[in-house]
Design an enzyme around this catalytic site. Sequence first.
Site, PDB file in Angstrom:
ATOM      1  N   GLU A   1       0.847  -1.188   0.000  1.00 52.52           N
ATOM      2  CA  GLU A   1       0.000   0.000   0.000  1.00 52.52           C
ATOM      3  C   GLU A   1       0.891   1.250   0.000  1.00 52.52           C
ATOM      4  O   GLU A   1       1.892   1.309   0.705  1.00 52.52           O
ATOM      5  CB  GLU A   1      -0.898   0.007   1.241  1.00 52.52           C
TER       6      GLU A   1
ATOM      7  N   LYS B   1      -9.826   2.208  -2.446  1.00 57.86           N
ATOM      8  CA  LYS B   1     -10.055   1.762  -1.071  1.00 57.86           C
ATOM      9  C   LYS B   1     -11.454   2.158  -0.605  1.00 57.86           C
ATOM     10  O   LYS B   1     -11.818   3.330  -0.607  1.00 57.86           O
ATOM     11  CB  LYS B   1      -8.985   2.379  -0.164  1.00 57.86           C
TER      12      LYS B   1
ATOM     13  N   CYS C   1      -5.686  -2.600   2.677  1.00 55.83           N
ATOM     14  CA  CYS C   1      -5.439  -2.407   4.108  1.00 55.83           C
ATOM     15  C   CYS C   1      -6.707  -2.501   4.955  1.00 55.83           C
ATOM     16  O   CYS C   1      -7.170  -3.586   5.249  1.00 55.83           O
ATOM     17  CB  CYS C   1      -4.721  -1.069   4.326  1.00 55.83           C
TER      18      CYS C   1
END
Length: 358
Positions: free
Chosen positions: A116, A190, A231
């Site tokens: 990331e 995300k 994440c």
Amino acid sequence: MSLHASISSLFTNSKSFILHHHHHTHTFTHSNFKPFFFPFLSRTNQIHSSPIMSLSSSDTARAPPPTPLPTPPLTKFKIGLCQLSVTPDKDRNIAHARNAIQEAAAKGAKLVLLPEIWNSPYSNDSFPIYAEDIDAGGDASPSTAMLSQLSHNLKITIVGGSIPERSEGRLYNTCCVFGTDGKLKAKHRKIHLFDIDIPGKITFIESKTLSAGETPTIVDTEVGRIGIGICYDIRFPELAMIYAARGAHLLCYPGAFNMTTGPLHWELLQRARATDNQLYVATCSPARDTGSGYVAWGHSTLVGPFGEILATTEHEEAIIVAEIDYSILEQRRTNLPVTKQRRGDLYQLVDFQRLNSH
């Protein structure tokens, strides 16, 4: 209004829908539908008479019913996880990632996963400065131009970690997937932003600068069907369940867990997502830099469909190359047949995006 009628009305009005149950009315509004975990009540409740719950097989536990696991283009291959150090020098970060991908490919990796935010420091101050216009490509996105070139030259699939993306006046934390032809196959923004506050430990509010993505991302590649999360997305089991129901062989989560939550949850969450869905999970973190404003936990890992750790590393820079064998997926699902034991009469996972597309 019956539950069935209420849900049916959902797909005739993309702006809002209303669920009526007994004396309660719930109104939901959104411009497009995202997956939603809707825990239906037991068959002893009036809700059991709804046509949507007329079947009691495990297939009714997911709506639409789960997609059969597709036959992958290949059964065995090697994956490379590139745990990279990240500096404020963007050109250096890009060149460093290029070298790591080449090294992983030289070791036989047909799929390479990056961390990331690998081209920029992980901070709200840095995101706007390092952001790239991925859709414009070329000089407007040197990070993805490099990934495109390498995937084509090396004939590998690259899940390009994530970078800050600028699009139509907004910033996103975005993962790009490139096929062996060098073309962009998918782009995942995300979905769940990292907004946490643990007093005395860590506070980070991604939403100060970043916008949330709106779409789950699953992509067919030369190394199988892959679901993508970034994440914090890994904390939400519903997203992984959506990917499993869409026939994913593998989930990839570039991530940068920190020194507070990393020791507690990083491995736990990876193993949980793999075990829950009986598929592979691969993660890739930046290497730890104790001098940076955000200190990553590291520990990039490949987890098998029984929740077993197949390969991992510590916190330093490392390139892990490990084998994935899809032939064991059906074996594991036969040994422990949870996919056939779900109680569609008691609960249901609804993939609104997929249901609405039908």
